[in-house]
Design a protein around this motif. Structure first.
Motif, PDB file in Angstrom:
ATOM      1  N   GLN A  36      73.379 -61.013  -9.282  1.00  0.00           N
ATOM      2  CA  GLN A  36      74.736 -60.908  -9.794  1.00  0.00           C
ATOM      3  C   GLN A  36      75.127 -62.199 -10.499  1.00  0.00           C
ATOM      4  O   GLN A  36      74.694 -63.294 -10.120  1.00  0.00           O
ATOM      5  N   SER A  37      75.973 -62.066 -11.509  1.00  0.00           N
ATOM      6  CA  SER A  37      76.352 -63.234 -12.312  1.00  0.00           C
ATOM      7  C   SER A  37      77.281 -64.182 -11.565  1.00  0.00           C
ATOM      8  O   SER A  37      77.555 -65.289 -12.050  1.00  0.00           O
ATOM      9  N   ASP A  38      77.770 -63.784 -10.374  1.00  0.00           N
ATOM     10  CA  ASP A  38      78.614 -64.688  -9.589  1.00  0.00           C
ATOM     11  C   ASP A  38      77.783 -65.583  -8.669  1.00  0.00           C
ATOM     12  O   ASP A  38      78.335 -66.314  -7.845  1.00  0.00           O
ATOM     13  N   ASN A  53      67.667 -64.381   0.093  1.00  0.00           N
ATOM     14  CA  ASN A  53      69.106 -64.196  -0.067  1.00  0.00           C
ATOM     15  C   ASN A  53      69.687 -65.479  -0.641  1.00  0.00           C
ATOM     16  O   ASN A  53      69.453 -66.563  -0.111  1.00  0.00           O
ATOM     17  N   MET A  54      70.444 -65.363  -1.738  1.00  0.00           N
ATOM     18  CA  MET A  54      71.017 -66.536  -2.390  1.00  0.00           C
ATOM     19  C   MET A  54      72.513 -66.360  -2.592  1.00  0.00           C
ATOM     20  O   MET A  54      72.996 -65.248  -2.797  1.00  0.00           O
ATOM     21  N   SER A  55      73.230 -67.490  -2.532  1.00  0.00           N
ATOM     22  CA  SER A  55      74.662 -67.506  -2.769  1.00  0.00           C
ATOM     23  C   SER A  55      74.968 -68.664  -3.713  1.00  0.00           C
ATOM     24  O   SER A  55      74.061 -69.344  -4.211  1.00  0.00           O
ATOM     25  N   ILE A  56      76.266 -68.929  -3.943  1.00  0.00           N
ATOM     26  CA  ILE A  56      76.623 -70.032  -4.838  1.00  0.00           C
ATOM     27  C   ILE A  56      76.318 -71.378  -4.212  1.00  0.00           C
ATOM     28  O   ILE A  56      76.332 -72.402  -4.910  1.00  0.00           O
ATOM     29  N   GLN A 116      54.469 -58.463 -21.728  1.00  0.00           N
ATOM     30  CA  GLN A 116      55.327 -59.073 -20.719  1.00  0.00           C
ATOM     31  C   GLN A 116      56.751 -59.249 -21.247  1.00  0.00           C
ATOM     32  O   GLN A 116      56.954 -59.583 -22.416  1.00  0.00           O
ATOM     33  N   ALA A 117      57.705 -59.019 -20.373  1.00  0.00           N
ATOM     34  CA  ALA A 117      59.116 -59.305 -20.677  1.00  0.00           C
ATOM     35  C   ALA A 117      59.638 -60.219 -19.580  1.00  0.00           C
ATOM     36  O   ALA A 117      59.269 -60.080 -18.406  1.00  0.00           O
ATOM     37  N   LYS A 118      60.474 -61.173 -19.960  1.00  0.00           N
ATOM     38  CA  LYS A 118      61.002 -62.131 -18.998  1.00  0.00           C
ATOM     39  C   LYS A 118      62.522 -62.196 -19.139  1.00  0.00           C
ATOM     40  O   LYS A 118      63.051 -62.292 -20.237  1.00  0.00           O
ATOM     41  N   PHE A 119      63.229 -62.150 -18.009  1.00  0.00           N
ATOM     42  CA  PHE A 119      64.686 -62.217 -17.985  1.00  0.00           C
ATOM     43  C   PHE A 119      65.111 -63.413 -17.136  1.00  0.00           C
ATOM     44  O   PHE A 119      64.573 -63.608 -16.047  1.00  0.00           O
ATOM     45  N   ASN A 120      66.061 -64.180 -17.636  1.00  0.00           N
ATOM     46  CA  ASN A 120      66.646 -65.246 -16.832  1.00  0.00           C
ATOM     47  C   ASN A 120      67.940 -64.698 -16.220  1.00  0.00           C
ATOM     48  O   ASN A 120      68.918 -64.455 -16.930  1.00  0.00           O
ATOM     49  N   VAL A 121      67.931 -64.484 -14.914  1.00  0.00           N
ATOM     50  CA  VAL A 121      69.101 -63.932 -14.233  1.00  0.00           C
ATOM     51  C   VAL A 121      69.827 -65.000 -13.418  1.00  0.00           C
ATOM     52  O   VAL A 121      70.696 -64.686 -12.605  1.00  0.00           O
ATOM     53  N   GLY A 122      69.476 -66.267 -13.644  1.00  0.00           N
ATOM     54  CA  GLY A 122      70.163 -67.355 -12.961  1.00  0.00           C
ATOM     55  C   GLY A 122      71.527 -67.602 -13.574  1.00  0.00           C
ATOM     56  O   GLY A 122      71.844 -67.143 -14.674  1.00  0.00           O
ATOM     57  N   THR A 123      72.346 -68.334 -12.856  1.00  0.00           N
ATOM     58  CA  THR A 123      73.682 -68.676 -13.351  1.00  0.00           C
ATOM     59  C   THR A 123      74.064 -70.036 -12.810  1.00  0.00           C
ATOM     60  O   THR A 123      73.651 -70.424 -11.716  1.00  0.00           O
ATOM     61  N   LYS A 124      74.814 -70.776 -13.594  1.00  0.00           N
ATOM     62  CA  LYS A 124      75.277 -72.104 -13.186  1.00  0.00           C
ATOM     63  C   LYS A 124      76.740 -71.990 -12.785  1.00  0.00           C
ATOM     64  O   LYS A 124      77.615 -71.806 -13.616  1.00  0.00           O
ATOM     65  N   VAL A 125      76.988 -72.060 -11.487  1.00  0.00           N
ATOM     66  CA  VAL A 125      78.348 -71.927 -10.989  1.00  0.00           C
ATOM     67  C   VAL A 125      79.068 -73.252 -11.144  1.00  0.00           C
ATOM     68  O   VAL A 125      78.600 -74.292 -10.685  1.00  0.00           O
TER      69      VAL A 125
END
Length: 211
Positions: A36-38, A53-56, A116-125
Motif C-alpha cells: 500500500q502507498s501509505d 510485515n511492514m509499516s511506516i 522480466q517486469a519490475k515494479f517499485n512499490v516502496g514509498t517514502k513516508v
C-alpha cells in the motif's frame, strides 16, 4: 502468468494505491503479497501465514511457525537506537520475487517466458513535526538474548574458519572478528541501554557479545 491467470493487480482505493500479488491459480487465487502507498505491506507464505510485515516505522520477517526471524526500523523515522535493515529477497513463487532494500526501494520482479517486469512499490513516508510517529516498541529480553547469541555464534564460526585456514598457526586466535560483527555487537549494546531490562541481564548480554 503464462497460464493466463492474473498475477499482479494495481488499483486505487480512495486516496491510496494498492499492489496485489496473486498466486497462479484459476479460481479464488490466494493473495501472496499486498503493498500500500501509505507504507503498509504484507507478504504471505503459500499457507497464508504472514511472511513479512511492514509499516511506516519498520518491518519484521517471520518463519513459517510464526517466530520472528528479523526486525528492523526504517532510518531517520524514529528516535533512539535502531535495528538497521539488511537487504531481503524472497521468492513468492517461480515467477514473482520481492526485494526489499529500503523503505522507498521495494521491488516486485515478474519473470516469465524470458521477459522480466519490475515494479517499485516502496514509498517514502514524510513525517511532519506536527505528526510524529509513536516511539518504536523496545526489544524484549528474549529478543536481545537471541541477538546476542546470534552474534556470538557467528564469532565462533569466524574463529573456526581461521583455524581451518591457518591450522599450524596460533595467530588466528588473536585475530579480530570481522567489522560487521563488531558493528552488530555495538548495536546490541546500544539497544540494551535503551531497553527496560535489569542490570544483571545487560551485563550478561555484554559478556556474551564481548566473549
Amino acid at each position: 502468468y503464462p497460464s493466463g491467470n492474473l498475477a499482479i493487480i494495481i488499483t486505487q482505493a480512495r486516496d491510496q494505491l494498492m499492489c496485489i500479488v496473486q498466486e497462479d491459480e484459476p479460481r479464488t487465487a490466494k493473495i501472496r503479497a499486498l503493498f500500500q502507498s501509505d507504507g503498509r505491506s504484507t507478504c504471505y507464505y503459500p499457507t497464508g501465514d504472514e511472511w513479512i510485515n511492514m509499516s511506516i516505522q519498520g518491518g519484521q520477517y517471520l518463519d513459517q511457525a510464526g517466530n520472528r526471524v528479523r526486525r528492523w526500523m526504517w532510518p531517520n523515522l524514529s528516535p533512539g537506537p535502531q535495528v538497521p535493515l539488511s537487504p531481503i529477497f524472497i521468492s513468492l513463487n517461480r515467477h514473482v520475487g520481492v526485494r526489499i532494500l529500503a523503505q522507498d526501494k521495494i521491488f516486485i520482479s515478474f519473470l516469465a517466458m524470458g521477459r522480466q517486469a519490475k515494479f517499485n512499490v516502496g514509498t517514502k513516508v514524510q513525517v511532519s513535526t506536527s505528526s510524529q510517529l509513536p516511539p518504536p516498541a523496545q526489544l524484549g529480553e528474549d529478543e536481545l538474548l537471541l541477538l546476542a547469541f546470534r552474534v556470538r555464534i557467528l564469532q565462533l564460526f569466524d574463529r573456526m574458519r581461521g583455524c581451518l585456514n591457518f591450522p599450524s598457526s596460533e595467530q588466528w586466535n588473536k585475530m579480530q572478528p570481522p567489522m560487521y560483527l563488531m558493528t552488530q555487537a555495538v548495536k546490541i549494546l546500544e539497544l540494551c541501554m535503551a531497553a527496560d531490562i535489569s542490570d544483571e541481564l545487560r551485563s550478561s548480554i555484554k559478556a556474551i557479545v564481548n566473549a
